[in-house]
Design an enzyme around this catalytic site. Sequence first.
Site, PDB file in Angstrom:
ATOM      1  N   ASP A  59      -8.875  52.615 -81.269  1.00 39.03           N
ATOM      2  CA  ASP A  59     -10.002  52.851 -80.383  1.00 39.03           C
ATOM      3  C   ASP A  59     -10.873  53.912 -81.060  1.00 39.03           C
ATOM      4  OD1 ASP A  59     -11.742  52.858 -78.246  1.00 39.03           O
ATOM      5  OD2 ASP A  59     -10.180  53.065 -76.736  1.00 39.03           O
ATOM      6  N   TRP A  60     -12.122  53.972 -80.678  1.00 37.70           N
ATOM      7  CA  TRP A  60     -13.086  54.821 -81.396  1.00 37.70           C
ATOM      8  C   TRP A  60     -12.695  56.299 -81.271  1.00 37.70           C
ATOM      9  CZ3 TRP A  60     -13.539  50.180 -82.305  1.00 37.70           C
ATOM     10  CH2 TRP A  60     -14.560  49.624 -83.055  1.00 37.70           C
TER      11      TRP A  60
END
Length: 812
Positions: A229-230
């Site tokens: 995930d970012w």
Amino acid sequence: MKYTELISQMTLEEKCSLLSGGTQFTTKAVKRLGIPEMYLSDGPHGLRKQAGAADHLGLNASLPATCFPTAATMANSWDERLGEELGKLLGEEAAAQGVSVLLGPALNMKRSPLCGRDFEYFSEDPYLAGKMAAAYIRGIQSKGISACPKHFAANNQELLRMHSDSVLDERTFREIYLTGFEIAVKEGKPLSIMSAYNQINGVYASEDKKLLRDILVDEWGFEGFTVTDWGGSNDRVDGLIAGTHLEMPATGGDSDRALAAAVREGRLSEDIVNERVDEYLRVLFATVIPESTPDFDVEAHHAFARKAAQSTIVLLKNEDSLLPLKAGARVAVIGDFAQTPRYQGAGSSVVNPTRLVSPLESLRESGLEVLGYEPGFLRHGGEDGPKKNAAVELAKLADTVLLYLGLDEILESEGLDRRDMKIRRNQIDLLEAVSAANPNVVVIFSGGAPVETPWLDRCKALVHGYLGGQAGAGAMAAVLTGAVNPSGRLNETWPLRYEDTPASGHFPGEERTVEYREGPYIGYRYYRTANVPVRFPFGFGLSYTTFEYTGLTATDKEVSLTLSNTGSLAGAEVVQVYVGMKNSAVFRPNEELKGFAKVFLEPGESKAVKIPLDDKAFRYFNIKTGKFEVEGGIYEVKVGSSCEDIRLSTEIEVKGTSAEGIYDKNILASYFSGEVSDVGDREFQTLLGRPIPPARWDRSAPLTLNDTFAQLFYAKRWVGRLVWRILTHMKDKAEKKGTPDLNILFIYNMPFRGVAKMMGGAMDMAMAAALVEIFNGHFFKGAGHLVGGFFRKNKAEKQCSQKLAEAGKEHI
């Protein structure tokens, strides 16, 4: 490996560069070898490819795309074919915009109705969630695009999501929080998957080898790549070894340099780097978007968005058969949401719709006589007497009042969880005033999660559209007028009050950990086993027609019955199959969903319905053998239109494998009874099979890179506390305005390492460590390290760029 020859031509720096982002949403290319960059885009229910400067929170404008109903809405359709069709259109739009990887669908479990991102998740049930997700994936990937199911795994709250540790037992993890992903992977065969931010039993999901290799690859047969995930990467080297291929977004080469250095220092085998590059390249070359890809048909996609929304609308109450409304009925339209609809959530899933239909506009085109419109209340709370009085006067003139209520944007958003299950008080006050003036009130509700409904007796009908996307308003008008017979069924239970929910005492985890003390008793599994009454049960939904179930037969492979439409209107019923076992040696819920089918019937029509029972119908996870087993014995097979409305049942005998001596009923009494709302430490520790980790932060210990900005309230010196005051002030100010500041929320809950992971290379991990030194009270020492780190970072960036450039020149 498939690309051994190509990989052999790369330098170490080039290989490492392929394993991290080049920008916010693109990967890096090696142009001399014909390796292109890849574009990844948000898009669980519509593309969010930003036209200018990109950010992962949806703050900047994106290209127009069809905003389809959210996952929580689509799950109410219980229609896999519809989900697959929607996936195909998502794939078409991704291809038209040059997107190779669509970051969705999201299928985390709805552990609590307060999770701020529940609108983006399918269900409280892993079987329903997994089946719908697999359908989406098949549709998306039929267009040559990679789907990317997320967030893998046990990511069930927004508060401190990048830091928190999900503490749960192995059986609950496998049966509840992984089964949806298992179905999605095995039946949808996604080419990529996104790991979660959180830790799982003390290990970050992006560094969990058991999760990413042993289960995902070796057990389930996953053949794609995993992406963080970012900003979700912790230790890049540990992540790569565990099975994380791609770190996103760009870190200015910091992560690439860390990998190359680890190889040179002997901490990381280059063979592992080669393996991850090969696995990544398989997906990259399989999803290259041709330059000649046509644009998508905007009007056709809008029409499908309406079709999809029509199948998801849930009729929850219809006293005196007030609905459907007859043509020409005189209606008063009241409520702010009638003019400015809530049609999607907030955060990284925000779509810039190609069109947006308002409810008021749709009602005026529906054949109803709209006498007028009044907003009635302030959208984000607070009383407005004149608005309410005007609405009451309008209500007196109408045959029926269409009152649009719901949850506003600040109450449902990525980055924050809801504080309670209530709707705003001013909306309830308006309902009470309007119903006193005209009892024929239809409440049309918008929102992505359940709410408490002590006000239900003040309306004759309640229709829930969830978050129906850009065409949802037209779909709702069609249901209200009877042009469409509602066939949506709830993907989640609506409890009477929040305190009745099984995780209410342990949600959210407010500091170090999130304790899943309720075990496998999530949603209806808890309410049905512990005999807790609810407002609306899982699977519930009314229709304008009636259905009869007859002729049930069952084996351990299939359930068969006949379904008849005994009413006067065409309609669809969702046939739901539940399986349970009495006197089990393994504690388990009374019943669990194991199959379903949506069946469309004309008036008087009957159909034979066959629903398969797969390998998940009777299994449980055996913590002693470390695998799924089947307990032999007599199982009850129940068929109905909700988990409470069981129409037919039968018993079958199933041959088992092993189920002996796993649990002590005396110690785990709560789990055998299902009454898990107040499980004590000793019992939970026994279930875990290990000591319960500390739930609180150690305020006496120095801050570390994995501590969060939220913890600066107890920083050692004034600098950290000042930063905390500023962030808190900005967060509270935004919430008072009714519009969440997602950037501030993200930073507030972000670990300090996030400044190196999310700033595009402006800071590296060494500089982030220097920042922590400053917050720990070593101002001058930390500042010196920060400045020195800046110059070292710039020098390292130049050296790495030079090596990549030289590699290109050598091979020209």
